[in-house]
Design a protein around this motif. Structure first.
Motif, PDB file in Angstrom:
ATOM      1  N   THR A  16       0.857  -1.184   0.000  1.00  0.00           N
ATOM      2  CA  THR A  16       0.000   0.000   0.000  1.00  0.00           C
ATOM      3  C   THR A  16       0.897   1.240   0.000  1.00  0.00           C
ATOM      4  OG1 THR A  16      -0.071   0.156   2.404  1.00  0.00           O
ATOM      5  CG2 THR A  16      -1.765  -1.223   1.329  1.00  0.00           C
ATOM      6  N   LYS A  17       0.296   2.378  -0.240  1.00  0.00           N
ATOM      7  CA  LYS A  17       1.072   3.621  -0.211  1.00  0.00           C
ATOM      8  C   LYS A  17       1.721   3.812   1.156  1.00  0.00           C
ATOM      9  CE  LYS A  17      -1.302   6.418  -3.651  1.00  0.00           C
ATOM     10  NZ  LYS A  17      -2.020   7.686  -3.870  1.00  0.00           N
ATOM     11  N   GLU A  18       0.986   3.506   2.207  1.00  0.00           N
ATOM     12  CA  GLU A  18       1.536   3.671   3.558  1.00  0.00           C
ATOM     13  C   GLU A  18       2.673   2.680   3.805  1.00  0.00           C
ATOM     14  OE1 GLU A  18       2.513   5.411   6.890  1.00  0.00           O
ATOM     15  OE2 GLU A  18       1.042   6.214   5.477  1.00  0.00           O
ATOM     16  N   ASP A  19       2.503   1.425   3.358  1.00  0.00           N
ATOM     17  CA  ASP A  19       3.587   0.443   3.458  1.00  0.00           C
ATOM     18  C   ASP A  19       4.831   0.941   2.731  1.00  0.00           C
ATOM     19  OD1 ASP A  19       1.936  -1.379   4.820  1.00  0.00           O
ATOM     20  OD2 ASP A  19       1.423  -2.475   2.980  1.00  0.00           O
ATOM     21  N   LEU A  29       9.194  17.295  -0.862  1.00  0.00           N
ATOM     22  CA  LEU A  29       8.049  16.493  -1.301  1.00  0.00           C
ATOM     23  C   LEU A  29       8.471  15.307  -2.166  1.00  0.00           C
ATOM     24  CD1 LEU A  29       5.559  19.389  -2.170  1.00  0.00           C
ATOM     25  CD2 LEU A  29       5.654  18.012  -0.091  1.00  0.00           C
ATOM     26  N   ALA A  30       9.769  15.022  -2.228  1.00  0.00           N
ATOM     27  CA  ALA A  30      10.272  13.944  -3.092  1.00  0.00           C
ATOM     28  C   ALA A  30       9.609  12.613  -2.781  1.00  0.00           C
ATOM     29  CB  ALA A  30      11.790  13.824  -2.962  1.00  0.00           C
ATOM     30  N   GLU A  31       9.480  12.295  -1.503  1.00  0.00           N
ATOM     31  CA  GLU A  31       8.879  11.018  -1.111  1.00  0.00           C
ATOM     32  C   GLU A  31       7.449  10.909  -1.627  1.00  0.00           C
ATOM     33  OE1 GLU A  31       7.953   8.533   2.997  1.00  0.00           O
ATOM     34  OE2 GLU A  31       9.162  10.338   3.085  1.00  0.00           O
ATOM     35  N   ASP A  32       6.661  11.964  -1.453  1.00  0.00           N
ATOM     36  CA  ASP A  32       5.271  11.949  -1.930  1.00  0.00           C
ATOM     37  C   ASP A  32       5.204  11.813  -3.452  1.00  0.00           C
ATOM     38  OD1 ASP A  32       4.179  12.200   0.635  1.00  0.00           O
ATOM     39  OD2 ASP A  32       4.320  14.383   0.568  1.00  0.00           O
ATOM     40  N   LYS A  33       6.099  12.495  -4.153  1.00  0.00           N
ATOM     41  CA  LYS A  33       6.112  12.420  -5.614  1.00  0.00           C
ATOM     42  C   LYS A  33       6.475  11.019  -6.090  1.00  0.00           C
ATOM     43  CE  LYS A  33       7.354  17.257  -6.304  1.00  0.00           C
ATOM     44  NZ  LYS A  33       8.432  18.178  -6.706  1.00  0.00           N
ATOM     45  N   LEU A  84       4.707   5.919  -8.566  1.00  0.00           N
ATOM     46  CA  LEU A  84       4.722   4.453  -8.580  1.00  0.00           C
ATOM     47  C   LEU A  84       3.320   3.855  -8.627  1.00  0.00           C
ATOM     48  CD1 LEU A  84       7.579   3.651  -6.060  1.00  0.00           C
ATOM     49  CD2 LEU A  84       7.641   3.493  -8.547  1.00  0.00           C
ATOM     50  N   ASP A  85       2.343   4.564  -8.108  1.00  0.00           N
ATOM     51  CA  ASP A  85       0.956   4.078  -8.100  1.00  0.00           C
ATOM     52  C   ASP A  85       0.287   4.507  -9.408  1.00  0.00           C
ATOM     53  OD1 ASP A  85      -1.543   3.110  -7.432  1.00  0.00           O
ATOM     54  OD2 ASP A  85      -1.997   4.734  -6.042  1.00  0.00           O
ATOM     55  N   GLN A  86       0.708   3.898 -10.502  1.00  0.00           N
ATOM     56  CA  GLN A  86       0.251   4.298 -11.827  1.00  0.00           C
ATOM     57  C   GLN A  86      -1.237   4.069 -12.051  1.00  0.00           C
ATOM     58  OE1 GLN A  86       2.929   2.225 -14.433  1.00  0.00           O
ATOM     59  NE2 GLN A  86       4.606   3.623 -14.004  1.00  0.00           N
ATOM     60  N   CYS A  87      -1.796   3.061 -11.423  1.00  0.00           N
ATOM     61  CA  CYS A  87      -3.232   2.766 -11.588  1.00  0.00           C
ATOM     62  C   CYS A  87      -4.098   3.617 -10.658  1.00  0.00           C
ATOM     63  CB  CYS A  87      -3.514   1.288 -11.322  1.00  0.00           C
ATOM     64  SG  CYS A  87      -2.724   0.184 -12.497  1.00  0.00           S
ATOM     65  N   ARG A  88      -3.460   4.343  -9.756  1.00  0.00           N
ATOM     66  CA  ARG A  88      -4.149   5.199  -8.779  1.00  0.00           C
ATOM     67  C   ARG A  88      -5.117   4.389  -7.906  1.00  0.00           C
ATOM     68  NH1 ARG A  88      -0.293   7.772 -10.033  1.00  0.00           N
ATOM     69  NH2 ARG A  88      -0.295   9.577 -11.380  1.00  0.00           N
ATOM     70  N   ASP A  89      -4.693   3.174  -7.547  1.00  0.00           N
ATOM     71  CA  ASP A  89      -5.528   2.325  -6.702  1.00  0.00           C
ATOM     72  C   ASP A  89      -4.954   2.146  -5.302  1.00  0.00           C
ATOM     73  OD1 ASP A  89      -3.372   0.721  -7.265  1.00  0.00           O
ATOM     74  OD2 ASP A  89      -4.525  -0.903  -8.171  1.00  0.00           O
ATOM     75  N   LEU A 106      11.241  -0.817 -10.234  1.00  0.00           N
ATOM     76  CA  LEU A 106      11.565   0.415 -10.954  1.00  0.00           C
ATOM     77  C   LEU A 106      12.063   1.491  -9.996  1.00  0.00           C
ATOM     78  CD1 LEU A 106       8.655   0.544 -13.549  1.00  0.00           C
ATOM     79  CD2 LEU A 106      11.063  -0.079 -13.947  1.00  0.00           C
ATOM     80  N   LEU A 107      11.504   1.524  -8.791  1.00  0.00           N
ATOM     81  CA  LEU A 107      11.981   2.447  -7.762  1.00  0.00           C
ATOM     82  C   LEU A 107      13.445   2.165  -7.450  1.00  0.00           C
ATOM     83  CD1 LEU A 107      11.728   4.516  -5.405  1.00  0.00           C
ATOM     84  CD2 LEU A 107      10.884   2.603  -4.016  1.00  0.00           C
ATOM     85  N   ILE A 108      13.772   0.899  -7.213  1.00  0.00           N
ATOM     86  CA  ILE A 108      15.143   0.510  -6.905  1.00  0.00           C
ATOM     87  C   ILE A 108      16.072   0.877  -8.061  1.00  0.00           C
ATOM     88  CG2 ILE A 108      16.689  -1.418  -6.354  1.00  0.00           C
ATOM     89  CD1 ILE A 108      14.634  -0.875  -4.173  1.00  0.00           C
TER      90      ILE A 108
END
Length: 86
Positions: free
Chosen positions: A27-30, A50-54, A59-64, A74-76
């Protein structure tokens, strides 16, 4: 005996699954907790507060509210390229 690269791959998979539990996503929080624990030095050196939020939003491309292993990888990869460029 696994090579250093294979060990690195195993570590990335283990880390992802540690945070997902029985799910196939974080999840986003995880993801926020994971980043703060595993990438604290990178986040501390960011000029953009705001880098972390961006990053999480991108990463949440589906906005779910869910980030799968591919996006996590991809983050790594992105962080690795950024660090190499520095």
């Amino acid at each position: 005996m696994p090579s250093q690269m294979e060990h690195t791959m195993e570590t990335m998979m283990f880390t992802f699954h540690k945070f997902t539990g029985d799910r196939c996503y974080v999840t986003k929080e995880d993801l926020r907790v994971l980043m703060e624990k595993k990438f604290s030095a990178f986040l501390e050196n960011q000029k953009d507060t705001l880098a972390e939020d961006k990053i999480i939003k991108d990463l949440d491309q589906c906005r779910d509210g869910q980030v799968g292993f591919q996006s996590f990888f991809l983050l790594i990869a992105g962080l690795t390229v950024t660090c190499n460029d520095l």
